[in-house]
Design a protein around this motif. Structure first.
Motif, short mmCIF file in Angstrom:
data_model
loop_
_atom_site.label_atom_id
_atom_site.label_comp_id
_atom_site.label_asym_id
_atom_site.label_seq_id
_atom_site.Cartn_x
_atom_site.Cartn_y
_atom_site.Cartn_z
N HIS A 35 -0.05 31.30 6.24
CA HIS A 35 -1.22 31.41 7.13
C HIS A 35 -2.27 30.35 6.79
O HIS A 35 -3.10 30.01 7.62
N ASN A 51 11.15 34.18 4.18
CA ASN A 51 12.34 34.52 4.97
C ASN A 51 13.34 35.33 4.15
O ASN A 51 13.90 36.33 4.63
N ARG A 141 12.44 29.72 18.22
CA ARG A 141 12.81 28.33 18.55
C ARG A 141 14.27 28.20 18.98
O ARG A 141 14.60 27.43 19.82
N ALA A 160 2.09 35.24 16.37
CA ALA A 160 1.39 35.00 15.11
C ALA A 160 0.22 35.97 14.96
O ALA A 160 -0.01 36.52 13.87
N LEU A 170 -1.24 46.14 6.49
CA LEU A 170 -0.44 46.48 5.32
C LEU A 170 -1.21 46.22 4.02
O LEU A 170 -1.14 46.99 3.08
C1 HEM Z 1 11.01 41.85 8.13
C2 HEM Z 1 9.81 41.52 8.21
C3 HEM Z 1 9.26 40.11 8.36
C4 HEM Z 1 9.78 38.99 8.95
C5 HEM Z 1 11.11 38.85 9.63
C6 HEM Z 1 8.80 37.93 8.81
C7 HEM Z 1 8.93 36.63 9.25
C8 HEM Z 1 7.94 35.68 9.26
C9 HEM Z 1 8.08 34.33 9.74
C10 HEM Z 1 9.36 33.73 10.31
C11 HEM Z 1 6.89 33.71 9.58
C12 HEM Z 1 6.55 32.26 9.97
C13 HEM Z 1 7.00 31.27 8.97
C14 HEM Z 1 6.85 29.88 9.53
O1 HEM Z 1 5.72 29.48 9.83
O2 HEM Z 1 7.87 29.19 9.68
C15 HEM Z 1 5.96 34.67 9.02
C16 HEM Z 1 4.65 34.42 8.75
C17 HEM Z 1 3.79 35.32 8.17
N1 HEM Z 1 4.14 36.57 7.63
FE1 HEM Z 1 5.91 37.48 7.89
N2 HEM Z 1 7.71 38.44 8.15
C18 HEM Z 1 7.96 39.77 7.86
C19 HEM Z 1 7.15 40.65 7.17
C20 HEM Z 1 5.89 40.33 6.74
C21 HEM Z 1 5.04 41.23 5.99
C22 HEM Z 1 5.47 42.64 5.53
C23 HEM Z 1 3.86 40.58 5.79
C24 HEM Z 1 2.64 41.02 5.06
C25 HEM Z 1 2.44 42.16 4.46
C26 HEM Z 1 3.95 39.29 6.41
C27 HEM Z 1 2.94 38.35 6.47
C28 HEM Z 1 3.01 37.15 7.13
C29 HEM Z 1 1.87 36.29 7.36
C30 HEM Z 1 0.42 36.57 6.97
C31 HEM Z 1 2.36 35.14 8.02
C32 HEM Z 1 1.55 33.97 8.52
C33 HEM Z 1 1.20 34.26 9.98
C34 HEM Z 1 0.45 33.14 10.66
O3 HEM Z 1 -0.49 32.60 10.11
O4 HEM Z 1 0.79 32.82 11.78
N3 HEM Z 1 5.20 39.16 6.98
N4 HEM Z 1 6.65 35.86 8.81
#
Ligand code: HEM
Length: 228
Positions: A35, A51, A141, A160, A170
């Motif tokens: 982020h 991932n 994508r 996002a 969470l």
């Molecule tokens: C199975 C569950 C989840 C999947 C499949 C997933 C997948 C992803 C993916 C693909 C990204 C983007 C990565 C990129 O920029 O290439 C992302 C970003 C992020 N994830 Fe997850 N995530 C999961 C669970 C979580 C959990 C549990 C949290 C926090 C407690 C979390 C927090 C974040 C945050 C804060 C971002 C950045 C978002 C942004 O600034 O746009 N994610 N996640």
């Protein structure tokens, strides 16, 4: 009132709880680096580890769903508004006046009404929101890359936003949870129970509430728990 050590958290339940805690903490850590909130692992490693942890989290969820339904433990999370006020009163006022816990913990009713509602919300809303937005984030994508238009999402913006909202919820939950862990019979009794499986609980007599009543969030003793 008799007290005895009761085996309240089974082995899988404890494994699931601690794995989930570690994975959510790690996903939040790597996620907020993605982020842009801070820099520690570097962006590309943060994405890679995020991932991997996300896949582990999804596998854990599949096993946890199977366990909850095959053991009937899902019933613990059926929410109730009954005694919510007494429980809130306890956390806001009673706890600072050494008042007794308003609900009694038993093997069949491990969660107080506020926990039932919170965990139900997490399971039915926040975690699914995090998971689906995360999966869309991961795969948005690829369909377009191979010329498939079925999930051709033109912008990541809303995905996002939803993913970040779920992540913030969470993190708020984890912080509150860490505080509430310390509010058991002693500061460490809840933590010890989730580590060993055993907790010292009061035995209930014939005239007191049965576990079946307690499963619906009933009070131990209404007189005892009324907090002025
Ligand atoms: C199975 C569950 C989840 C999947 C499949 C997933 C997948 C992803 C993916 C693909 C990204 C983007 C990565 C990129 O920029 O290439 C992302 C970003 C992020 N994830 Fe997850 N995530 C999961 C669970 C979580 C959990 C549990 C949290 C926090 C407690 C979390 C927090 C974040 C945050 C804060 C971002 C950045 C978002 C942004 O600034 O746009 N994610 N996640």
């Amino acid at each position: 009132m008799n007290k005895k050590q009761v085996y309240i958290y089974k082995a899988f339940e404890r494994f699931w709880h601690w794995m989930q805690a570690i994975l959510i903490f790690f996903l939040a850590f790597t996620g907020f680096e993605i982020h842009g909130s801070f820099s520690f692992l570097g962006y590309s490693d943060a994405v890679r580890y995020h991932n991997i942890a996300a896949y582990m989290f999804m596998i854990l969820i599949v096993f946890a769903i199977f366990w909850h339904f095959s053991t009937g433990e899902w019933r613990q999370y059926v929410p109730t508004f009954k005694n919510i006020k007494s429980q809130l009163n306890y956390y806001i006022f009673g706890i600072f006046r050494n008042a007794p816990h308003p609900t009694k913990k038993t093997v069949l009713s491990k969660l107080n009404p506020l926990q039932k509602l919170t965990y139900f919300g997490l399971k039915i809303l926040v975690i699914p929101l995090s998971l689906t937005s995360g999966l869309l984030y991961m795969f948005y994508r690829y369909p377009t890359r191979y010329g498939v238009d079925s999930i051709n999402i033109s912008t990541l913006k809303y995905i996002a936003i939803f993913h970040t909202i779920a992540a913030i919820l969470l993190v708020v939950f984890i912080i509150t949870h860490l505080y509430l862990i310390t509010t058991g019979k002693t500061i460490t009794s809840n933590l010890r129970a989730m580590l060993t499986g055993y907790e010292e609980l009061e035995e209930y007599g014939a005239e007191e509430n049965k576990p079946s009543d307690l499963a619906r969030g009933d009070m131990i003793d209404k007189k005892e728990s009324l907090i002025s």
